[in-house]
Design an enzyme around this catalytic site. Structure first.
Site, mmCIF file in Angstrom:
data_model
loop_
_atom_site.group_PDB
_atom_site.id
_atom_site.type_symbol
_atom_site.label_atom_id
_atom_site.label_comp_id
_atom_site.label_asym_id
_atom_site.label_seq_id
_atom_site.Cartn_x
_atom_site.Cartn_y
_atom_site.Cartn_z
ATOM 1 N N TYR A 10 -0.577 1.696 6.184
ATOM 2 C CA TYR A 10 -0.045 1.956 7.511
ATOM 3 C C TYR A 10 0.470 3.399 7.631
ATOM 4 O O TYR A 10 0.916 4.000 6.646
ATOM 5 C CB TYR A 10 1.097 1.000 7.826
ATOM 6 C CG TYR A 10 0.674 -0.401 8.217
ATOM 7 C CD1 TYR A 10 -0.439 -1.010 7.650
ATOM 8 C CD2 TYR A 10 1.407 -1.132 9.157
ATOM 9 C CE1 TYR A 10 -0.812 -2.290 7.996
ATOM 10 C CE2 TYR A 10 1.046 -2.416 9.503
ATOM 11 C CZ TYR A 10 -0.062 -3.002 8.930
ATOM 12 O OH TYR A 10 -0.431 -4.270 9.281
ATOM 13 N N GLU A 41 2.223 4.959 4.293
ATOM 14 C CA GLU A 41 2.323 4.183 3.065
ATOM 15 C C GLU A 41 1.291 4.692 2.063
ATOM 16 O O GLU A 41 0.140 4.976 2.426
ATOM 17 C CB GLU A 41 2.058 2.700 3.348
ATOM 18 C CG GLU A 41 3.042 2.069 4.310
ATOM 19 C CD GLU A 41 2.695 0.621 4.650
ATOM 20 O OE1 GLU A 41 3.616 -0.131 4.999
ATOM 21 O OE2 GLU A 41 1.492 0.264 4.565
ATOM 22 N N ASP A 74 5.039 -9.973 4.053
ATOM 23 C CA ASP A 74 5.708 -9.982 5.350
ATOM 24 C C ASP A 74 6.925 -10.904 5.382
ATOM 25 O O ASP A 74 7.959 -10.570 5.976
ATOM 26 C CB ASP A 74 4.734 -10.415 6.453
ATOM 27 C CG ASP A 74 3.689 -9.356 6.755
ATOM 28 O OD1 ASP A 74 3.791 -8.235 6.204
ATOM 29 O OD2 ASP A 74 2.755 -9.644 7.523
#
Length: 397
Positions: free
Chosen positions: A346, A365, A48
Site C-alpha cells: 500500500y 509499505e 486486518d
C-alpha cells in the site's frame, strides 16, 4: 537540477518491532506550514483483524529533507470494543480544518466474516483538527446520519484508505467502497451475490454535514482514490482510480462532483497485482513544456495525474510511479518509474502545492522479505518524472 536534488533518501517512519506491525499508510501535506502528516494503523500482526488504533508522525519539510517528530497515538479516534482502521484525511482549506476519517470494526470480526454472513459490524467515524494536527477532537460517529438504513444492504464498507480531496467548488470528498448485497434467497443474503462497489462520501458545507454518493456499477471496484482534473475548457472533472478483482485497475469519471459516476473502464496500462492491491493517485497542474517534448501538445489538458502501485505482476513488489499527461483519454499512462525495488504494497501520495518545481511525497509499505516490515517515506520532484518519460520516449532506458 542535480540528480541528488530530485529524489530524497528513503526514511523509515513506522517499523515492525516488539510484536507490533504498522500498515495502511495515509499522507497529507499542509502547504501553509510546509508540513507532512503521516498516518498508519498499529497492529499486533499484519492481519486486518489485529488492527488496534491509528498513529501519526508530523514532518517539517525543508527543501528535499523532512524532519520527523515522534510517533503519536490518536487517542480520540477510538470506539470501545472496536478496532480503528483505514485512515483517510481530507482538508477544508477555507477554514483550515483537517478531517481524519476512518472505520471502526467490531473486535475479532474479520472482513471476510462480514461478507459471508452479510452482517455489517463496521462504523463510520472521523476526528478533526483546527491547529494543523497538533490536537484532535473527540470522535464523531456518522453511521446512522449518513448511511442510515442503506447499511442493511451492505455486508461491510470502508473509506479510502489514503487521502480524500477538496474540489475547486469547495466540496469535500472521502473515497469509499461498500460490499453491496445483490442477491437474496428467501430473504437471506447470499455471499456469492455480494459485490464491492466504489463511491464517495461528500460535504458541501465545510464538513458540518455529510452525504453519500451513488455506488459505481456494474464492475466490481473496492479501495479507491479520487482526483480533480481540469479539461481544456477549464471545466472540472472528477477522476476515480479503484482496486479491481480483475487483472486491471478500474478508472471512472464523474461530472457532478462524485454523486454519480459514469461507467468504469479497465485500464490496460495499469495491471493489478494478484488479488489486487491499493494504489494512490493525485492530480497536479500540467508543466509548461516546450513544443519539442513528446509529452506535450496543443491539446495538453490543464491537469496531469501520477499513480503509485506495485508493478510486479506476480506479487506485491517494485512500487512504481506512473505519469499520465492526458488523463481524460483512456490508456494514456506512461511506463512507470520504480521508486522502491523489492516487496512493496500500500502507498499514499501527496502534492507539495505552491512549489516550483512541484514535489511529491510518497508514504509506502515495504520490506526485505515481506512488504509489511515498515512504512517508509520519500520525496521526489516532478522534473524527475519528466526526465524519465522523455528518456523513455526517446528510447533511452
Amino acid at each position: 537540477m542535480a540528480e541528488t536534488s530530485e529524489v530524497s533518501e528513503k526514511v523509515t517512519l513506522f517499523r515492525q518491532e516488539g510484536g507490533l506491525t504498522y500498515r495502511i499508510p495515509a499522507l497529507f501535506y499542509l502547504s501553509s506550514e510546509s508540513t507532512f502528516l503521516a498516518f498508519a494503523e498499529e497492529r499486533t500482526s499484519p492481519q486486518d483483524e489485529d488492527a488496534k488504533f491509528l498513529v501519526m508522525r508530523r514532518g517539517q519539510k525543508e527543501g528535499l529533507s523532512v524532519k520527523w517528530g515522534p510517533l503519536q497515538i490518536l487517542e480520540t479516534a477510538v470506539l470501545p470494543k472496536y478496532r480503528t482502521m483505514n485512515p483517510c484525511p481530507v482538508y477544508n482549506a477555507k477554514e483550515g480544518t483537517i478531517f481524519l476519517f476512518f472505520i471502526c470494526v467490531l473486535d475479532h470480526i474479520t472482513n471476510t466474516h462480514q461478507i459471508w454472513t452479510s452482517k455489517n459490524v463496521t462504523r463510520l467515524g472521523y476526528i478533526f483538527s483546527k491547529d494543523g494536527g497538533r490536537t484532535w477532537s473527540p470522535m464523531t460517529d456518522l453511521t446512522e446520519q449518513v448511511i442510515g438504513k442503506d447499511v442493511n444492504n451492505w455486508a461491510t464498507f470502508a473509506v479510502g484508505p489514503g487521502h480524500g480531496v477538496q474540489l475547486s467548488s469547495g466540496r469535500l470528498l472521502v473515497p469509499a467502497y461498500a460490499y453491496y448485497i445483490h442477491t437474496r434467497l428467501f430473504g437471506h443474503a447470499l455471499c456469492c451475490g455480494t459485490k464491492p462497489h466504489s463511491f464517495a462520501f461528500y460535504s458541501d458545507d465545510g464538513g458540518k454535514t455529510w452525504q453519500k454518493g451513488h455506488l459505481q456499477k456494474p464492475l466490481q471496484a473496492s479501495e479507491c482514490q479520487l482526483a480533480e482534473l481540469v479539461d481544456r475548457n477549464n471545466s472540472p472533472v472528477l477522476y476515480c482510480n479503484a482496486r479491481s478483482h480483475d487483472r486491471y485497475r478500474l478508472e471512472v469519471f464523474s461530472k457532478d462532483g462524485g454523486c454519480l459516476f459514469e461507467a468504469p473502464f479497465r485500464s490496460r496500462k495499469l495491471q493489478e497485482s494478484p488479488h489486487g492491491c491499493q494504489g494512490s493517485v493525485v492530480s497536479f497542474p500540467s508543466p509548461q513544456l516546450g513544443s519539442e517534448s513528446s509529452l506535450a501538445s496543443s491539446k495538453t489538458p490543464k491537469s496531469w495525474l501520477i499513480f503509485s502501485h506495485p508493478t510486479n505482476r506476480k506479487r506485491r513488489a517494485d512500487l512504481g510511479i506512473y505519469l499520465n499527461p492526458c488523463p481524460l483519454e483512456e490508456n494514456s499512462w506512461k511506463t512507470p518509474w520504480i521508486l522502491n525495488t523489492g516487496p512493496s504494497a500500500y502507498s499514499d501520495l501527496a502534492v507539495c502545492t505552491g512549489e516550483d518545481p512541484v514535489f511529491f511525497g510518497c508514504l509506502f509499505e515495504c520490506g526485505v522479505s515481506t512488504p509489511y516490515e515498515e512504512i517508509a517515506f520519500q520525496l521526489f520532484s516532478g522534473e524527475k518524472l519528466l526526465k524519465i518519460q522523455k528518456a523513455s520516449s526517446a528510447g533511452k532506458n
